[in-house]
Design a protein around this motif. Structure first.
Motif: not given
Lengths: 346, 170
Positions: A123-135
């Protein structure tokens, strides 16, 4: 639990999880859209594992496209219908590397994550993908994973042999960090897994980066050529993959036959690319090669060990020998180890 | 479970830029020895409470993350155990002492420490510990206020993540 205790627990949870606080102007901007990458899954005779992973991936709803490559399964794999679901097939098994490469050709999304059918997302993957969206733009992001062998020791995360490189790079903690280029040769020495990174699809295509067509070690070129060609690498300490290792199972890791000798074919394009790299890269890659062959000697059948060492000597002489003057200047001990390995005992 | 209403997707804020106390959320504060000088940043990414980086330009004697406990914690008369569960990680191993701070009617406070330190290390690890108020004669059964205090290293650089923290009473 007493009524007081219940209220105390609820109140503390509220304070920790839902506290409202002044939000400065920068934070009033809408959150970035999460990346919605493609997920590429090669599978060979593992319908149960695939079904489990697909159910998980679809429930997460964080992939715009799921490409399954059936690598000659008997019976053939079937997929549930749905938007973005693609099924490709090899009539005869060609190996995970060829399957991944085929899957990549079908990807139409700007980012891609390779995964194996017998691993699981967290369940950490969606959080990473959110952060990557702003990276902003990046070539790939390497994240941490959980390994069943570590869990068996009552710990959490990946094994020591990977953690040591994250520590050495100073990147063990941090939900999203820019990895400074000077530590890329350090991080590149982590296990060459394909499923611990989110890649920019265009980066892989522009540099013609993919997996080897070998039966084992096919992920070496994907991993190392990615590191060697990248302009921007991110890391995350988020544990986004669950890797289950069964020492008695049919994983490639457990193979012991002559296919282990193909390791040199998988390494060959990386050695060519590293020819133009600086000594840090040549030291890192040489260290990796020596360690990989030592590991391979423990995996390969005893009657093939001598052949492995002879091929190693020839390989090092052909590829690493020209780097020795530079390696000597950076790490004399490593240079000595390489020279020793270039002369196998008979 | 970020501290803030909205996960900040990585925007780090400065620590101790104007004083030796920084509020992270209502009732959640970082307090630093007034003699110390630290610089650093913190954030509260989605899925974790606090991620922080500090550098000690002048070491101090103490540095703590203070979490105010709600009014119900004032009276521990019916509480047999107070427990904490924490998941942490740190770039360099750090030992973190945890205490229950009780505000005294006459002023000042009384600290009651949990028996075990949290050991934060590069790999995420879980920690749990219990206090039994009946076994702690110095712990006031009633107090004006209470805080949970995580005593962080006051003299060394710290790259630390508090992934999760749960406090419970039984």
């Amino acid at each position: 639990m007493t009524g007081v205790a219940r209220r105390l627990l609820r109140a503390v949870r509220r304070r920790l999880s839902r506290s409202r606080y002044a939000i400065d102007a920068a934070r009033r901007a809408p959150p970035p859209a999460a990346l919605r990458p493609a997920l590429v899954i090669p599978v060979h005779n593992d319908a149960d594992g695939l079904a489990r992973l697909l159910a998980q991936a679809r429930a997460m709803n964080c992939f715009a496209q799921i490409v399954v490559v059936d690598d000659g399964s008997t019976p053939p794999v079937t997929l549930p219908e749905g938007p973005g679901m693609i099924l490709l097939r090899h009539d005869h098994a060609k190996g995970g590397g060829v399957a991944r490469n085929l899957g990549l050709t079908a990807v139409t999304e700007p980012h891609v994550l390779f995964f194996d059918a017998d691993d699981l997302l967290t369940d950490e993957l969606p959080r990473l993908l959110t952060a990557l969206g702003g990276a902003g733009d990046f070539d790939f992001c390497q994240f941490k994973y959980a390994d069943s062998r570590v869990q068996a020791e009552a710990l959490r995360g990946h094994p020591d042999w990977d953690e040591v490189f994250w520590e050495r790079a100073g990147l063990s903690v941090g939900h999203l960090r820019d990895a400074p280029p000077q530590v890329w040769p350090v991080l590149a020495q982590t296990a060459n897994y394909p499923w611990n990174k989110v890649y920019r699809t265009g980066f892989l295509r522009d540099h013609d980066i993919g997996c080897a067509a070998t039966q084992v070690h096919q992920d070496i070129p994907l991993h190392w050529l990615g590191y060697l060609a990248a302009d921007r690498i991110l890391t995350s300490d988020r544990i986004c993959a669950w890797h289950h290792v069964n020492a008695a199972g049919g994983r490639l890791t457990n193979r012991s036959g002559p296919e282990r000798l193909e390791v040199f074919d998988a390494l060959a394009p990386v050695m060519v690319a590293a020819d133009a790299a600086d000594p840090d890269w040549q030291c890192a890659l040489s260290t990796f090669v020596l360690g990989l062959i030592d590991w391979g000697e423990g995996q390969i059948a005893p009657e093939l060990r001598s052949e492995l060492r002879h091929r190693e000597a020839a390989f090092l002489s052909a590829t690493v020998a020209p780097w020795l003057p530079a390696i000597e200047g950076a790490d004399a001990g490593l240079a000595q180890r390489i020279r020793t390995r270039m002369e196998p005992s008979t | 479970m970020p501290l803030r209403e909205r996960a900040d997707y990585g925007i780090a804020e400065p620590l101790f830029s104007t004083s030796n106390s920084t509020g992270l959320a209502p009732g959640v504060m970082l307090h630093l020895d007034p003699e110390a000088r630290f610089s650093g940043t913190w954030s509260s990414p989605d899925g974790r409470l606090v991620e922080m980086h500090t550098e000690a330009t002048r070491p101090g004697a103490w540095f703590g993350l203070h979490i105010a406990l709600p009014g119900e914690a004032a009276d521990l008369g019916h509480v047999r155990w107070i427990g904490i569960v924490a998941r942490t990680s740190a770039l360099h191993a750090a030992a973190i002492r945890v205490g229950l701070r009780s505000g005294l009617a006459e002023g000042g406070f009384q600290d009651s420490f949990f028996g075990r330190h949290i050991l934060s290390q590069p790999r995420q690890s879980d920690h749990h510990d219990l206090l039994c108020p009946a076994d702690l004669p110095d712990l006031p059964q009633r107090a004006d206020w209470r805080e949970l205090v995580l005593f962080l290293p006051p003299a060394a650089p710290l790259d630390w993540v508090l992934h999760d923290l749960r406090i419970y009473a039984l």
